[in-house]
Structures are given as structure tokens and as C-alpha cells.
Design a protein around this motif. Sequence first.
Motif, PDB file in Angstrom:
ATOM      1  N   LEU A 188      -5.110  -7.809  -5.507  1.00 27.78           N
ATOM      2  CA  LEU A 188      -5.077  -6.516  -4.842  1.00 27.78           C
ATOM      3  C   LEU A 188      -4.373  -6.608  -3.500  1.00 27.78           C
ATOM      4  N   ALA A 189      -3.678  -5.527  -3.158  1.00 21.62           N
ATOM      5  CA  ALA A 189      -3.018  -5.424  -1.854  1.00 21.62           C
ATOM      6  C   ALA A 189      -3.064  -3.973  -1.414  1.00 21.62           C
ATOM      7  N   LEU A 190      -2.855  -3.788  -0.114  1.00 28.52           N
ATOM      8  CA  LEU A 190      -2.941  -2.456   0.473  1.00 28.52           C
ATOM      9  C   LEU A 190      -1.559  -1.963   0.859  1.00 28.52           C
ATOM     10  N   LEU A 191      -1.198  -0.771   0.387  1.00 34.04           N
ATOM     11  CA  LEU A 191       0.019  -0.109   0.877  1.00 34.04           C
ATOM     12  C   LEU A 191      -0.356   0.564   2.193  1.00 34.04           C
ATOM     13  N   TYR A 192       0.023  -0.074   3.293  1.00 28.71           N
ATOM     14  CA  TYR A 192      -0.402   0.400   4.606  1.00 28.71           C
ATOM     15  C   TYR A 192       0.396   1.612   5.056  1.00 28.71           C
ATOM     16  N   LYS A 193       1.671   1.625   4.768  1.00 27.34           N
ATOM     17  CA  LYS A 193       2.536   2.712   5.222  1.00 27.34           C
ATOM     18  C   LYS A 193       3.616   2.968   4.182  1.00 27.34           C
ATOM     19  N   ILE A 194       3.875   4.239   3.886  1.00 27.26           N
ATOM     20  CA  ILE A 194       4.894   4.631   2.915  1.00 27.26           C
ATOM     21  C   ILE A 194       5.768   5.697   3.555  1.00 27.26           C
ATOM     22  N   GLY A 201      -8.192 -16.272  -2.426  1.00 26.77           N
ATOM     23  CA  GLY A 201      -9.002 -16.142  -3.630  1.00 26.77           C
ATOM     24  C   GLY A 201      -9.244 -14.675  -3.960  1.00 26.77           C
ATOM     25  N   LEU A 202      -9.491 -14.421  -5.250  1.00 29.82           N
ATOM     26  CA  LEU A 202      -9.628 -13.035  -5.694  1.00 29.82           C
ATOM     27  C   LEU A 202     -10.749 -12.302  -4.977  1.00 29.82           C
ATOM     28  N   LEU A 203     -11.878 -12.975  -4.747  1.00 31.43           N
ATOM     29  CA  LEU A 203     -13.019 -12.316  -4.128  1.00 31.43           C
ATOM     30  C   LEU A 203     -12.728 -11.935  -2.682  1.00 31.43           C
ATOM     31  N   ASP A 204     -12.250 -12.902  -1.888  1.00 27.45           N
ATOM     32  CA  ASP A 204     -11.992 -12.639  -0.470  1.00 27.45           C
ATOM     33  C   ASP A 204     -10.808 -11.696  -0.284  1.00 27.45           C
ATOM     34  N   VAL A 205      -9.806 -11.788  -1.163  1.00 26.66           N
ATOM     35  CA  VAL A 205      -8.654 -10.878  -1.065  1.00 26.66           C
ATOM     36  C   VAL A 205      -9.102  -9.440  -1.294  1.00 26.66           C
ATOM     37  N   SER A 206      -9.891  -9.234  -2.344  1.00 26.36           N
ATOM     38  CA  SER A 206     -10.364  -7.874  -2.632  1.00 26.36           C
ATOM     39  C   SER A 206     -11.243  -7.342  -1.505  1.00 26.36           C
ATOM     40  N   LEU A 207     -12.145  -8.204  -1.003  1.00 23.67           N
ATOM     41  CA  LEU A 207     -13.021  -7.797   0.094  1.00 23.67           C
ATOM     42  C   LEU A 207     -12.208  -7.458   1.338  1.00 23.67           C
ATOM     43  N   ALA A 208     -11.135  -8.213   1.590  1.00 24.67           N
ATOM     44  CA  ALA A 208     -10.283  -7.952   2.755  1.00 24.67           C
ATOM     45  C   ALA A 208      -9.576  -6.597   2.622  1.00 24.67           C
ATOM     46  N   CYS A 209      -9.163  -6.247   1.412  1.00 19.94           N
ATOM     47  CA  CYS A 209      -8.509  -4.939   1.209  1.00 19.94           C
ATOM     48  C   CYS A 209      -9.456  -3.794   1.564  1.00 19.94           C
ATOM     49  N   PHE A 210     -10.710  -3.896   1.134  1.00 20.25           N
ATOM     50  CA  PHE A 210     -11.666  -2.828   1.430  1.00 20.25           C
ATOM     51  C   PHE A 210     -12.012  -2.791   2.918  1.00 20.25           C
ATOM     52  N   GLN A 211     -12.004  -3.960   3.559  1.00 23.96           N
ATOM     53  CA  GLN A 211     -12.265  -3.974   5.001  1.00 23.96           C
ATOM     54  C   GLN A 211     -11.115  -3.339   5.770  1.00 23.96           C
ATOM     55  N   MET A 212      -9.863  -3.612   5.358  1.00 26.02           N
ATOM     56  CA  MET A 212      -8.716  -2.954   5.991  1.00 26.02           C
ATOM     57  C   MET A 212      -8.766  -1.446   5.767  1.00 26.02           C
ATOM     58  N   LEU A 213      -9.152  -1.056   4.561  1.00 25.56           N
ATOM     59  CA  LEU A 213      -9.268   0.370   4.253  1.00 25.56           C
ATOM     60  C   LEU A 213     -10.313   1.027   5.155  1.00 25.56           C
ATOM     61  N   VAL A 230       5.345  -0.606   3.579  1.00 29.26           N
ATOM     62  CA  VAL A 230       4.663  -1.710   4.255  1.00 29.26           C
ATOM     63  C   VAL A 230       3.489  -2.134   3.386  1.00 29.26           C
ATOM     64  N   VAL A 231       3.504  -3.409   2.957  1.00 34.17           N
ATOM     65  CA  VAL A 231       2.462  -3.955   2.092  1.00 34.17           C
ATOM     66  C   VAL A 231       1.634  -4.938   2.898  1.00 34.17           C
ATOM     67  N   ALA A 232       0.309  -4.712   2.909  1.00 32.53           N
ATOM     68  CA  ALA A 232      -0.613  -5.636   3.573  1.00 32.53           C
ATOM     69  C   ALA A 232      -1.339  -6.430   2.497  1.00 32.53           C
ATOM     70  N   ALA A 233      -0.848  -7.675   2.251  1.00 31.59           N
ATOM     71  CA  ALA A 233      -1.447  -8.560   1.249  1.00 31.59           C
ATOM     72  C   ALA A 233      -2.265  -9.619   1.967  1.00 31.59           C
ATOM     73  N   PRO A 234      -3.574  -9.689   1.760  1.00 33.20           N
ATOM     74  CA  PRO A 234      -4.413 -10.637   2.516  1.00 33.20           C
ATOM     75  C   PRO A 234      -3.960 -12.084   2.416  1.00 33.20           C
ATOM     76  N   GLU A 235      -3.332 -12.492   1.306  1.00 33.60           N
ATOM     77  CA  GLU A 235      -2.928 -13.895   1.152  1.00 33.60           C
ATOM     78  C   GLU A 235      -1.625 -14.202   1.850  1.00 33.60           C
ATOM     79  N   THR A 236      -0.701 -13.257   1.912  1.00 30.19           N
ATOM     80  CA  THR A 236       0.642 -13.538   2.443  1.00 30.19           C
ATOM     81  C   THR A 236       0.943 -12.830   3.753  1.00 30.19           C
ATOM     82  N   GLY A 237       0.139 -11.821   4.134  1.00 30.77           N
ATOM     83  CA  GLY A 237       0.380 -11.126   5.392  1.00 30.77           C
ATOM     84  C   GLY A 237       1.023  -9.763   5.179  1.00 30.77           C
ATOM     85  N   ILE A 238       1.583  -9.221   6.250  1.00 31.46           N
ATOM     86  CA  ILE A 238       2.189  -7.894   6.223  1.00 31.46           C
ATOM     87  C   ILE A 238       3.681  -8.033   5.977  1.00 31.46           C
ATOM     88  N   SER A 239       4.202  -7.293   4.986  1.00 29.00           N
ATOM     89  CA  SER A 239       5.616  -7.379   4.610  1.00 29.00           C
ATOM     90  C   SER A 239       6.219  -5.985   4.573  1.00 29.00           C
TER      91      SER A 239
END
Length: 533
Positions: free
Chosen positions: A354-360, A274-286, A366-375
Motif C-alpha cells: 500500500l502507498a498513499l497518493l499525497y498530491k494529484i 514489511g506489509l504490516l508496518d507499511v499499511s499502518l504507516a499509510c493510515f497514520q499519514m492519512l 506525489v506518491v508517499a510509499a512508507p518503504e521508499t519515501g516520497i516520490s
Amino acid sequence: MKPAITQTDIIKFLADTPPFSKLSSATLETIAAKCQLLQYRTGQWMLVRERMPAQVMIIYQGQARLLGYDQRRAAQVSLTVVEPGEFLGWLGLLRGVSCEAAITSSEVIAITLEAEEFLQLMAKEPEFAQAVRSRPQITEVFDLLSLELQRQADAATDLKDLVRQLWQQITVVNLPPGKVDSQKFNDDHLWLISAGMFDGMSVGSRLLIDNNHPDIWHSDTEIRLIGIPWKSNNEKANKDNTSTLAISPAPEYPPNPAVEHIAPPDSIFVSGQGLLDVSLACFQMLHRILGGSFRRDLIRKVLTNQLKSNKQISLQVAGAIVEMMGLQAQLVKVPANVINRLSAPAIIYWQESLALLYKITEHEIVVAAPETGISYYSLVEFGKIWGQSGQVLVIEKPEEERPEKFSLRWFLPSIYKYRLVLIEVLVASFFVQVFGLANPIITQIIIDNVLMQKSLDTLDILGIFLLVIAVFEAILTSLRTYLFADTTNRIDIRLGSEVIEHLLRLPLSYFERRRVGELAGRINELENIRSFL
């Protein structure tokens, strides 16, 4: 009261001041008759950057401060203090660019010559003109290097210290109109155009010198070039490990970034739906990567209110939350094929959330998307999913030396600057207290000796002594009061100017997020500082 200065004094002064020392006695007499003496108050502008100089000036008495304009920060920087004999105003006329700024740091008397008269003198006296054109100027070097570092996106280099180290080693080259062979220039130097124009290269441009592939440039005007010995300084810095900074042309394409020792992706990943938990997860990873303040309830409340009003979490809102966490965020729009030039971590829109670019790196993202995982994606695969271009929220750690909150330490630099005056105030206070002891001691002597022994002669002496002590005490008290009031006023003005300068450097977004009354209340707190002083 203005000092008496004769025309003979001006002639003698100019005869000892370069480049006017190149002129004959007859020419100096003619120039002196056309000169005008101007007296400037302390803190008065002699030259303003936004205005071409109407006259050239030679400081006869007093001191002035030269200012440079840092293009990277859009702010003026104090460069150096100049003494009597300094020649000002000629650089802007020579370059055809309003580039000089000078403000008096004491009362100044300057010998001034109208710009038109100066240019005519340059045309009539070739030796004098050559001496003027061959002079480097610290303001000129600062201006050109500021443009160069801005092109290189170099905001970390201390430009002021760099210019102070290098400007005495500057090579000045003046070229007539016509053809110019690039082989004539030393490729150990960084060559910048100060005045004139080559083929498509204007003032501030850098000459690309490659002796293996020489070029022929054409110019219809006179050219002024500034050569900075960046290679020699670089080699010297490698040998003696000094703090000298080297300037080299920026590479056309950034090299592969060094491998950073960061935590494995699995250790920082947070899932969500969900949009709320996905966004919150991105900020927690950050928060796990860069730190900062992660207040889950507050961030959830902000995200919930945003979803109620706009049905989505924009990158602008994400940037505001990142700054609320104490990190630094910048929203940029980049093509997908150059996204590997950015630094991780960063936040993007990835498949409508929202998703997090973990490594470039140069070859992998490396994309860390809370819904689909790390790709893990190559640059081409990433572009096919993300699109040809898009917005990226680049996030950095806060500066290691963040501005300290208000405390007594804020006063220490100002107090240290006026330490000698404050020591004099303390010494005067000590003697005032000592003189204050004289009154009760002498009164005791009068009671014990004069009244008991009826010695009127001793009473006269003690009375005169008391009168002298009272006069000295009054003088010391007046001097102490004057020195202390004057010093505290200077400290007050300096601290107030620092607050105003800080406000002027703040971005407009700072003022948009705050009410006028709040800012006015903060500024009014300066009155408490005045009361403390």
C-alpha cells in the motif's frame, strides 16, 4: 358524507380552470358527461411514478403533494403542494414516460377523465392541445435536471431549491417531425429533451448548442424541449450575490485544480518496513492529513488478522479501516492516463504494498510509499510503474454537518410543526387545573356560610355551580386528551417514517456488516419514544 356535486358544477369549474377554459361550452358539456368524480383518502396515492396514468385528473377539492425522483440519490423528493384547479396526469401521457407521482395531503375530490378520452380531445381541439403542450410542470423540470446533474456528477447542488427558483422561467418548445436547425435555439438556455428523439438523442439528453457551428437535426416524431435560462441566472448571481445556482455544461476535461494549503509532504510522512508496518504507516499519514480516529492497536489487530488469513491487505479491507476511522472511502477503477482527475489523498497498490497518493495535479503525482519515501512522477512515469489501470481508494473528509446523535433536539422539528395544537393542550390543561380549584373552594364556602347560617338557597346555587364546573371540566379534559393523543400519534408516525426512510437510504454494505437482531433491536427502541410521548 360525500358532498353533492352536479354536472353543472363540473362544467362551471372546468370553464374557469386552464387549459379547459379554452374549450367551448358545448365541448365542456360533452366532457363533463364523460368525467367521473373520485374521492381520495388522506395519504392515498393519486399517481405513481412506475405506472403510466390511466386517467387525467383535476383537483376539485383538497390538496395533494407532488413528488419528484432524484436520479442522483435514487429517492423521491417532495416538491410542492397543489391546490384545487391543478391538472395532473397529462405529463406522462404527453411524454410517453411514467414520470408523475402525487399523494394526497388531505381528503381530495378529483374530476377524472380517461386517458383515451383525453388524447382524443387533444386531437380534436388544437387550441386546447397547444395550451396543454405549452405548460411547464415542476415534476418534469425536476426529472430532467436530475438526469443532467447526474451526468455532471454533481451531488452537492440542492436540486429541490434550484427547481423551485427556475421552473417558472422555463421555456417549452414543441416541434413537429422533420428537420430542426440548431440556430433557432437560444444558446443562453440549457435545452433538454423531454419527449421524442433526435439523431441518437433520447429523452433526458442535452442539446449542444453552438451558433458558431450550427447543426441540422432530424426527427421522425414530435419533440418536446425544455429550455432553462442558466446563463442569465449565472450573470444575475454574480451581480447581486444571491444564492441562485447556475447550471452550465460540464467541461470535457476537468481544469487544473486549485492549489490547496496543505502541509509539506515531509511533515506527514511515516516510514515503515514489511506489509504490516507499511499499511499502518499509510493510515497514520492519512490521519495526519484528514484527521479522524486513529486507534493504532485496533488497526494493527485488524491488519494482523487479515495477513494471517489472506497474506495481504486488500483495498477493500483498507476501505473498511478508513471508514472505521470516521472518514469516507470509495473504491474505483481508473485508467492511469486519467488518474489526475481524482482528488488526493488516496490509497493504491504501489510495488506490491500500500502507498498513499499525497498530491494529484494535472501534471504531477506525489506518491508517499512508507518503504521508499516520497516520490514525484509525471503522468507518463506514474503509468509505467503503476500499470495501464488499477483500483484506487478515494478518501474524503467526513461531512461537516454529520448527523447528530439521538437527543431531545430530534423531536424539536416535529414539536414545532404541531406547536399550535400543543399550545391549545396547555391552555386546556390550565383551565382544567383552575376548574379543579373550584371544588375545594366551594366546599369551604358551604362549611363556612351554608352550615353556619343555614342558608339553603345559597346551597342550591352552589350545587348548580359545581355541576356546571364539573361539566365544563369533563368537556375540556376530553378535548385535551383527544388533541394530545392525536398529536402524539402524528408525531410518532412521522418519526417512525423518518427512521424507516433512513434505513432504506443506507447502502447494502451497512446491513451486511450487522446482524438482523441488532437492527430489529434498534427499531424496537421506537417503543421507548412512544412511551416518552
